[in-house]
Each structure stands twice: as C-alpha cells, then as structure tokens.
Design a protein around this motif. Structure first.
Motif, short mmCIF file in Angstrom:
data_model
loop_
_atom_site.label_atom_id
_atom_site.label_comp_id
_atom_site.label_asym_id
_atom_site.label_seq_id
_atom_site.Cartn_x
_atom_site.Cartn_y
_atom_site.Cartn_z
N GLY A 159 0.40 -1.07 0.02
CA GLY A 159 0.09 -0.23 0.07
C GLY A 159 1.08 0.88 0.25
O GLY A 159 0.25 2.47 -0.12
N ARG A 160 1.78 1.28 -0.18
CA ARG A 160 2.90 2.22 0.36
C ARG A 160 2.92 3.56 -1.74
O ARG A 160 2.69 4.30 -0.99
CB ARG A 160 4.52 1.71 0.02
CG ARG A 160 5.51 3.03 0.00
CD ARG A 160 6.82 2.88 0.11
NE ARG A 160 8.16 3.76 -0.58
CZ ARG A 160 8.21 3.71 -1.95
NH1 ARG A 160 7.62 2.77 -2.65
NH2 ARG A 160 9.32 4.88 -1.94
N MET A 182 -0.78 8.95 -1.59
CA MET A 182 -1.98 9.67 -2.73
C MET A 182 -2.97 9.76 -2.08
O MET A 182 -3.93 10.65 -2.02
CB MET A 182 -1.71 9.09 -3.03
CG MET A 182 -2.22 9.82 -4.94
SD MET A 182 -1.97 11.06 -5.63
CE MET A 182 0.25 11.04 -6.52
N VAL A 183 -3.56 8.62 -1.43
CA VAL A 183 -4.57 8.59 -0.78
C VAL A 183 -5.21 9.75 -0.01
O VAL A 183 -5.86 10.58 0.30
CB VAL A 183 -5.43 6.88 -0.32
CG1 VAL A 183 -6.96 7.77 0.45
CG2 VAL A 183 -5.50 6.65 -1.59
N LEU A 184 -3.95 10.15 1.17
CA LEU A 184 -4.32 11.15 2.26
C LEU A 184 -4.08 12.54 1.39
O LEU A 184 -4.98 13.13 2.01
CB LEU A 184 -3.05 10.66 3.23
CG LEU A 184 -2.91 9.25 4.17
CD1 LEU A 184 -1.85 9.39 4.79
CD2 LEU A 184 -4.25 9.34 5.51
N ALA A 226 -4.16 17.12 10.06
CA ALA A 226 -3.97 17.59 9.09
C ALA A 226 -2.62 17.83 8.98
O ALA A 226 -1.70 18.75 8.71
CB ALA A 226 -4.74 19.02 9.48
N SER A 227 -1.82 16.75 8.52
CA SER A 227 -0.48 16.60 7.97
C SER A 227 0.10 16.04 6.66
O SER A 227 0.81 15.91 6.98
CB SER A 227 -0.13 15.63 9.66
OG SER A 227 -1.24 14.86 10.25
N ALA A 228 -1.13 15.75 5.83
CA ALA A 228 -0.80 15.18 4.31
C ALA A 228 0.20 15.15 4.20
O ALA A 228 0.34 15.09 3.32
CB ALA A 228 -1.82 14.31 3.88
N PHE A 229 -0.05 16.30 3.66
CA PHE A 229 0.59 18.43 2.79
C PHE A 229 2.18 17.58 3.68
O PHE A 229 2.81 17.33 2.69
CB PHE A 229 -0.14 19.12 2.94
CG PHE A 229 1.01 20.15 1.78
CD1 PHE A 229 0.73 20.03 0.75
CD2 PHE A 229 1.78 21.04 2.31
CE1 PHE A 229 2.11 20.62 -0.17
CE2 PHE A 229 2.26 21.07 1.71
CZ PHE A 229 2.53 22.11 0.27
N ASN A 230 2.46 17.56 4.26
CA ASN A 230 3.25 17.78 5.14
C ASN A 230 4.70 16.70 5.43
O ASN A 230 5.50 16.69 5.14
CB ASN A 230 2.85 18.12 6.93
CG ASN A 230 3.07 19.80 6.98
OD1 ASN A 230 3.12 20.53 6.53
ND2 ASN A 230 2.44 20.08 8.62
#
Length: 296
Positions: free
Chosen positions: A122-123, A128-130, A168-172
């Motif tokens: 799932g890597r 991308m899903v996050l 809210a850490s997916a972008f980081n």
C-alpha cells in the motif's frame, strides 16, 4: 642591459580585472524589478498601517481619514488586557500551536521515513489517498467532526481540538517525503552494513539531515494553528477555552458594538509570538526552504 626597478614592478604587476557594467537592457529590467518590489511592499504595508493606527484610535473606528489618529491613546490596549481574557487566548493558542507543531513534526517525520525508505504493501498509493482526502474543504467535514465529538462528549475541550488539528498533516508528509527521497541511499546502505536497525537509521541518519525541513514544518504548523478559526469556533465554546481566532472574532461579532480598536490591538499583539519564533528559527527556515532543490 640594465633593467630599472620601475620596469620590474610594471612587468610583475598583474593586470587588474575590469569591472563589467550592466547593459542598458539589463539596467532597465533591474530598475523595473525594484519598482515592482517596492510597490508590492507598499501595498502589503498599507493594511498593516490601518491596523496599527486603529489600535491607537479612541474613536473605535477601523479606518481613519487621517494618517495618524489625532488623539492617540493606549485605551484599546488597556481594555484588551482588562480581565485577562487576551492572555487566556494567547495561552491557549500557544498551548495548541506548540502541541500540534511538536506532535505533527514527529508524526510527519515517521510517516515520511516510512513512505520514502521502507517497502510495504500500500506504499505506492497510501500517501496519494491521504493527500486527496486532505484536498477536500474543511467546511465539508465540520458536521462529521462535531457529530463524532458530541457522541463522545468531547465538545469544548482543548484536547479534542488538538486531536482534530493533528489530522491535517498529509501535505507535510508529502513535503518531507520529497526531501527524504533526495538523501543519498548510500547513507542507509552504510548504516545497514554497520548493523543499524530501522529505528537507528531513522534517528541517527535521516532525522539530523531533515532538521531544516522539520523546522519549516514546525513553524508553518504554528502559524496555521494561530490563524485557524473554523474548527476552533465549532469545538471550543467556553471563554476559558477560546483561542486567539475565536476570541478576536467575538470582539467584532456583537450586534450593536464592534470593538475594532481592541481587535486591531489584539491583531498586532498576536503577531509578537510568531515574530519571536521566526527570529529564532530564521537560519533553519532559509536553509529548509531551499533544501532538496538541488541534487548531487
């Protein structure tokens, strides 16, 4: 043949490099860029000047026709500190901002290391899903968060608000993963040869190299926590739990009175903690913002 001392000094002297001047076209572009930069600076400073003058205006008007209030006083600042409500907002914002920034930096570092250096099922599509889930507007998820927290009796708690902000850490993670991808894999291979396990590779190899980028993430997270209002206004309901965003909104949300002077004073004072953090972390910020831009 006799050789004079002057001729020797002239022969041994190296020619001075000639200064290369700018071409007329380059000089014109230079001055145009300077004018544009100064124009942008002035446009940015004009609203800040209105806030500055409004904080000293006793008439409680946000926009004044004069360049500076005729009867400037500190009345708005004194009113802001009466009762200690502003200090409570600052304390709560600092607590939320520092907690979220520290926790998000740690979670981001672990997640980015896993997606960048480890191989698991799932890597490829997990991050991308996050990131796609993060792109949905926050206003669409307010009802879901409020309903879930209400069922768990977790409304009006700073801990609940911090828990929501940690998501809210997916972008980081995406940002730090890109930086870790630029770190030579030979460092990991050398650590494996020396007998280091996965945790030691993360702590001793990857984390020190990612420190400038982590400082950038830490600072941006604090700035976002200080300016966040949407979730704070929904979850936090008691005045003792207000953050700066909620408290300052209540200053200007009255039906018959809008305390624009106090709001302007609070806006100026709320920038002091962020300016202090920026001054302390400026060296790491300038390094981290360009880190990973050049490989090799």
């Amino acid at each position: 043949m006799a050789v004079t001392h002057g001729s020797l000094s002239q022969a041994g002297a190296s020619p001075r490099p000639r200064k290369r001047g700018l071409q007329p076209g380059q000089l014109l572009r230079l001055w145009i860029s300077r004018v544009i930069i100064w124009a942008v600076i002035i446009v940015v400073l004009i609203p800040m000047w209105f806030v500055f003058t409004a904080s000293f205006d006793p008439s409680n008007s946000y926009i004044s026709v004069s360049f500076f209030p005729a009867h400037a006083t500190f009345a708005n600042y004194r009113a802001l500190f009466q009762g200690g409500q502003f200090l409570v907002w600052v304390r709560n914002s600092l607590f939320v901002g520092l907690t979220v920034a520290i926790a998000q930096s740690f979670i981001t570092a672990l997640s980015a290391f896993a997606f960048s250096k480890l191989r698991f099922y799932g890597r490829k599509y997990g991050l991308m899903v996050l990131l796609l889930l993060q792109m949905f507007p926050n206003i669409l998820s307010i009802a879901a968060f409020y309903s879930a927290l209400a069922k768990l009796n977790m409304i009006d708690y700073l801990g609940s608000y911090i828990l929501v902000m940690l998501g809210a850490s997916a972008f980081n993670v995406w940002l730090l993963k890109g930086f870790m991808d630029s770190i030579p894999k030979e460092l990991d291979e050398a650590a494996l040869i020396d007998g280091a396990n996965t945790w030691q590779r993360f702590i001793r190899v990857q984390l020190p190299l990612c420190l400038p980028m982590l400082v950038v993430i830490f600072f941006l997270t604090i700035v976002g926590a200080f300016g966040e209002y949407l979730f704070a206004g929904t979850i936090l309901q008691s005045p003792s739990n207000y953050t700066l965003g909620v408290g300052m909104y209540n200053l200007i949300s009255g039906q018959f009175a809008k305390n624009w002077g106090e709001f302007a004073a609070a806006a100026l004072l709320s920038a002091v903690p962020l300016a202090a953090v920026f001054a302390l972390a400026q060296k790491y910020l300038t390094t981290g913002l360009v880190a990973g831009s050049v490989k090799g």
